[in-house]
Design a protein around this motif. Structure first.
Motif, short mmCIF file in Angstrom:
data_model
loop_
_atom_site.label_atom_id
_atom_site.label_comp_id
_atom_site.label_asym_id
_atom_site.label_seq_id
_atom_site.Cartn_x
_atom_site.Cartn_y
_atom_site.Cartn_z
N SER A 150 -4.77 -14.42 5.16
CA SER A 150 -3.48 -14.75 5.45
C SER A 150 -3.34 -16.20 5.16
O SER A 150 -4.51 -16.93 5.12
CB SER A 150 -3.07 -14.52 7.13
OG SER A 150 -3.97 -15.21 7.80
N GLY A 151 -2.13 -16.77 5.20
CA GLY A 151 -2.02 -18.26 5.05
C GLY A 151 -2.32 -18.70 3.92
O GLY A 151 -2.07 -20.10 3.38
N TYR A 152 -2.67 -18.05 2.44
CA TYR A 152 -2.77 -18.34 1.27
C TYR A 152 -1.61 -18.61 0.54
O TYR A 152 -0.64 -18.16 1.02
CB TYR A 152 -3.89 -17.38 0.54
CG TYR A 152 -3.22 -16.07 0.63
CD1 TYR A 152 -2.23 -15.49 -0.35
CD2 TYR A 152 -3.71 -14.97 1.64
CE1 TYR A 152 -1.67 -14.30 -0.40
CE2 TYR A 152 -3.20 -13.79 1.56
CZ TYR A 152 -2.16 -13.39 0.57
OH TYR A 152 -2.03 -12.04 0.74
N SER A 158 5.67 -8.40 -0.92
CA SER A 158 4.96 -7.48 0.06
C SER A 158 4.08 -6.48 -0.28
O SER A 158 3.08 -6.11 0.22
CB SER A 158 6.10 -6.99 1.16
OG SER A 158 6.61 -8.24 1.83
N GLU A 210 1.56 -6.00 2.68
CA GLU A 210 2.28 -6.16 4.15
C GLU A 210 3.07 -4.99 4.44
O GLU A 210 4.16 -4.91 4.21
CB GLU A 210 3.15 -7.46 3.79
CG GLU A 210 2.18 -8.70 3.51
CD GLU A 210 3.07 -9.97 3.25
OE1 GLU A 210 2.73 -11.19 3.84
OE2 GLU A 210 3.97 -9.67 2.65
N ASN A 269 0.78 -7.52 -1.80
CA ASN A 269 0.01 -8.23 -0.73
C ASN A 269 -0.47 -7.09 0.39
O ASN A 269 -1.21 -7.84 1.55
CB ASN A 269 0.88 -9.51 -0.04
CG ASN A 269 0.88 -10.73 -1.14
OD1 ASN A 269 0.09 -11.43 -1.10
ND2 ASN A 269 1.76 -10.66 -2.24
N ARG A 308 -12.41 -14.21 5.50
CA ARG A 308 -11.19 -13.10 5.29
C ARG A 308 -11.47 -11.77 4.45
O ARG A 308 -12.59 -11.87 3.52
CB ARG A 308 -10.28 -13.77 4.51
CG ARG A 308 -10.58 -14.76 3.32
CD ARG A 308 -9.40 -15.63 2.93
NE ARG A 308 -10.19 -16.37 1.84
CZ ARG A 308 -9.38 -17.46 1.01
NH1 ARG A 308 -8.16 -17.71 1.68
NH2 ARG A 308 -9.87 -18.03 0.34
#
Length: 214
Positions: A52-54, A140, A145, A143, A169
């Protein structure tokens, strides 16, 4: 248009404009499906947290499309600059079939088999699929999600075979999409997963290509 072309392109986030006969030139029937080994259960507490956060994500993959007519395969390359642009290249037998670039405001599709292109809004995707398709839904999907994907009686989305990409990760290595109504399954296995490495996002429409009017 055959259903396999429609579902394949919806799943990949592409407007359903590529005719099935064009796909079949490069996606030969692979014959009966081979028995698959049972997936090993994932013990999530032994893996690093889900990535996450990439700001950038890219990976290559191979998609296997199964329907009542047989099994076909193609390859793809995806690059996503989060919340900005998503680039997708679909190819088979060393030949590029389609290229797509999505942004929050526009969708550009180039069909290199039929020499056609589409450049415009997401409205044709929503109309063809009866799903609320926009840039963020497509992002999404690629990714993993799941919580942001729509709940739909005729489609299912599954992500599995999670593994450590590095020491901090994890990410999924396989995604599966099913058309529950028409018995179509698409399995995509991923490789070369990279975070925060910029990749190509450009698309060019050759002058000789004809615009698709939808």
């Amino acid at each position: 248009m055959k259903r396999i072309a429609l579902i394949f392109l919806i799943v990949l986030g592409i407007v359903p404009l590529l005719q099935a006969q064009d796909l079949e030139k490069y996606l030969p029937d692979s014959g009966p499906e081979r028995p698959r080994p049972k997936a090993t259960p994932i013990v999530t507490d032994t893996l690093p947290p889900m990535a996450s956060g990439y700001r950038w994500l890219s990976y290559r993959g191979k998609a296997q499309i199964e329907d009542t007519g047989g099994v076909r395969n193609c390859n793809f390359f995806m690059v996503n600059r989060i919340d900005s642009v998503l680039y997708l290249n679909v190819h088979a037998s060393g030949i590029e079939i389609i290229r797509v670039v999505c942004t929050p405001d526009s969708f550009v599709y180039v069909n290199k088999l039929t020499y056609q292109y589409y450049k415009g809004s997401y409205a044709p995707l929503r109309l063809a699929s009866h799903l609320p398709i926009d840039f963020f839904l497509i992002q999404s999907l690629f990714n993993g999600e799941e919580e942001k994907l729509p709940q739909h009686q005729k489609f299912s989305f599954e992500y599995r075979d999670y593994g450590a990409v590095d020491s901090v990760r994890s990410f999924f290595n396989e995604m599966i999409f099913r058309d529950l109504d028409h018995v179509v399954t698409i399995r995509a296995s991923l490789r070369n997963i990279r975070f925060d490495v910029p990749g190509p996002t450009a698309i060019r429409i050759p002058e000789k290509f004809k615009e698709l009017k939808l």
